[in-house]
Motif scaffolding. Sequence first.
Motif, PDB file in Angstrom:
ATOM      1  N   LYS A   1       1.169  -1.197  -0.070  1.00 13.34           N
ATOM      2  CA  LYS A   1      -0.157   0.077   0.087  1.00 13.34           C
ATOM      3  C   LYS A   1       0.863   1.287   0.029  1.00 13.34           C
ATOM      4  O   LYS A   1       1.991   1.304   0.542  1.00 13.34           O
ATOM      5  N   SER A   2       0.520   2.267  -0.473  1.00  9.11           N
ATOM      6  CA  SER A   2       1.103   3.602  -0.756  1.00  9.11           C
ATOM      7  C   SER A   2       2.573   3.753  -0.028  1.00  9.11           C
ATOM      8  O   SER A   2       3.600   3.621  -0.883  1.00  9.11           O
ATOM      9  N   PHE A   3       2.815   3.654   1.209  1.00 11.80           N
ATOM     10  CA  PHE A   3       4.079   3.669   1.768  1.00 11.80           C
ATOM     11  C   PHE A   3       4.279   2.651   2.930  1.00 11.80           C
ATOM     12  O   PHE A   3       5.093   2.682   3.717  1.00 11.80           O
ATOM     13  N   GLU A   4       3.556   1.543   2.715  1.00  8.17           N
ATOM     14  CA  GLU A   4       3.716   0.324   3.701  1.00  8.17           C
ATOM     15  C   GLU A   4       3.745  -0.882   3.007  1.00  8.17           C
ATOM     16  O   GLU A   4       3.025  -1.214   1.982  1.00  8.17           O
ATOM     17  N   ILE A   5       4.458  -1.614   3.245  1.00  7.17           N
ATOM     18  CA  ILE A   5       4.772  -3.219   2.850  1.00  7.17           C
ATOM     19  C   ILE A   5       4.148  -4.008   3.917  1.00  7.17           C
ATOM     20  O   ILE A   5       4.865  -4.195   5.033  1.00  7.17           O
ATOM     21  N   SER A   6       3.459  -5.063   3.684  1.00 12.53           N
ATOM     22  CA  SER A   6       3.150  -6.184   4.634  1.00 12.53           C
ATOM     23  C   SER A   6       3.451  -7.340   4.106  1.00 12.53           C
ATOM     24  O   SER A   6       3.178  -7.802   3.043  1.00 12.53           O
ATOM     25  N   ILE A   7       3.993  -8.256   4.795  1.00 11.87           N
ATOM     26  CA  ILE A   7       4.643  -9.456   4.403  1.00 11.87           C
ATOM     27  C   ILE A   7       4.001 -10.753   5.222  1.00 11.87           C
ATOM     28  O   ILE A   7       4.173 -10.622   6.476  1.00 11.87           O
ATOM     29  N   GLN A   8       3.386 -11.670   4.730  1.00  9.42           N
ATOM     30  CA  GLN A   8       2.659 -12.474   5.487  1.00  9.42           C
ATOM     31  C   GLN A   8       2.960 -13.939   5.083  1.00  9.42           C
ATOM     32  O   GLN A   8       3.025 -14.281   3.779  1.00  9.42           O
ATOM     33  N   GLY A   9       3.290 -14.896   5.923  1.00  8.37           N
ATOM     34  CA  GLY A   9       4.200 -16.112   5.600  1.00  8.37           C
ATOM     35  C   GLY A   9       3.459 -17.033   6.799  1.00  8.37           C
ATOM     36  O   GLY A   9       2.780 -16.767   7.563  1.00  8.37           O
ATOM     37  N   PRO A  10       4.107 -18.515   6.782  1.00 12.15           N
ATOM     38  CA  PRO A  10       3.573 -19.376   7.877  1.00 12.15           C
ATOM     39  C   PRO A  10       4.040 -19.207   9.313  1.00 12.15           C
ATOM     40  O   PRO A  10       3.361 -19.471  10.184  1.00 12.15           O
ATOM     41  N   LYS A  11       5.192 -18.249   9.310  1.00 10.02           N
ATOM     42  CA  LYS A  11       5.703 -17.905  10.926  1.00 10.02           C
ATOM     43  C   LYS A  11       4.766 -16.728  11.371  1.00 10.02           C
ATOM     44  O   LYS A  11       4.857 -16.652  12.644  1.00 10.02           O
ATOM     45  N   GLY A  12       4.242 -15.774  10.599  1.00 12.45           N
ATOM     46  CA  GLY A  12       3.365 -14.677  10.908  1.00 12.45           C
ATOM     47  C   GLY A  12       3.361 -13.626   9.973  1.00 12.45           C
ATOM     48  O   GLY A  12       3.760 -13.634   8.888  1.00 12.45           O
ATOM     49  N   LYS A  13       3.182 -12.500  10.289  1.00 12.01           N
ATOM     50  CA  LYS A  13       2.701 -11.248   9.573  1.00 12.01           C
ATOM     51  C   LYS A  13       3.884 -10.094  10.126  1.00 12.01           C
ATOM     52  O   LYS A  13       3.955  -9.713  11.215  1.00 12.01           O
ATOM     53  N   LEU A  14       4.603  -9.318   9.306  1.00 14.24           N
ATOM     54  CA  LEU A  14       5.306  -8.222   9.623  1.00 14.24           C
ATOM     55  C   LEU A  14       5.063  -7.005   8.585  1.00 14.24           C
ATOM     56  O   LEU A  14       4.698  -7.388   7.210  1.00 14.24           O
ATOM     57  N   SER A  15       4.828  -5.833   9.052  1.00 11.44           N
ATOM     58  CA  SER A  15       4.961  -4.662   8.179  1.00 11.44           C
ATOM     59  C   SER A  15       5.913  -3.605   8.441  1.00 11.44           C
ATOM     60  O   SER A  15       6.402  -3.596   9.564  1.00 11.44           O
ATOM     61  N   HIS A  16       6.137  -2.874   7.422  1.00 18.24           N
ATOM     62  CA  HIS A  16       7.300  -1.747   7.696  1.00 18.24           C
ATOM     63  C   HIS A  16       6.793  -0.457   6.564  1.00 18.24           C
ATOM     64  O   HIS A  16       6.156  -0.836   5.483  1.00 18.24           O
ATOM     65  N   PHE A  17       7.144   0.783   7.129  1.00 16.49           N
ATOM     66  CA  PHE A  17       6.871   1.857   6.193  1.00 16.49           C
ATOM     67  C   PHE A  17       8.178   1.990   5.407  1.00 16.49           C
ATOM     68  O   PHE A  17       9.344   2.073   5.908  1.00 16.49           O
ATOM     69  N   ILE A  18       7.799   2.326   4.323  1.00 14.84           N
ATOM     70  CA  ILE A  18       8.924   2.761   3.094  1.00 14.84           C
ATOM     71  C   ILE A  18       8.728   4.043   2.802  1.00 14.84           C
ATOM     72  O   ILE A  18       7.708   4.716   2.594  1.00 14.84           O
ATOM     73  N   PRO A  19       9.983   4.806   2.525  1.00 16.24           N
ATOM     74  CA  PRO A  19       9.808   6.237   2.360  1.00 16.24           C
ATOM     75  C   PRO A  19       9.562   6.419   1.067  1.00 16.24           C
ATOM     76  O   PRO A  19       9.484   5.496  -0.064  1.00 16.24           O
TER      77      PRO A  19
END
Length: 178
Positions: free
Chosen positions: A20-38
Amino acid sequence: MSRIGKKKITIPDNIAIDIKSFEISIQGPKGKLSHFIPDFITLQNNTNTLQLQIKSKEKKLQALYGLYRSIINNMVIGVSQGFEKKLIINGVGYRCYLENNQLVLNLGYSHPIYIKTPQNISIKVENNTYISINGIDKQTVGEVAATIRSMRPPEPYKGKGIKYIDEIIKRKIGKAGK
């Protein structure tokens, strides 16, 4: 240009990426992480690869370009495989155990040291001297391991203290007599 930033990130089949615009979310078998991108970094998502591109060639932005590529790559590895740090306690009477989601360290002080386990981190204790820290966020796993190690860092004369399993401590010779 950053050599690390130019590398493509390979994405396993069981990983879902949502940009999404300035955020990347990654989901896998162990869980979910998200981070803001400039805003000066754009992400290009292909079928099994992710490519970062930079809008400007300023030196400071190129350094951040490689940093964000490494952060996203660590997120992909974390949700698919996870990260682990192992510590070992050396010293007579030094030991640890888990009690009510807290790590209790007896390290020769007059009191035990309590370390609360953060969310998404699991700590396992084996034989009262081996500590295993697991999680999906590389930075958090490293910080918890460093916090535990800092309670009694290894000393160079007898080797007592907490050290990483693969850490090599240079030993010193003690005081020589006359």
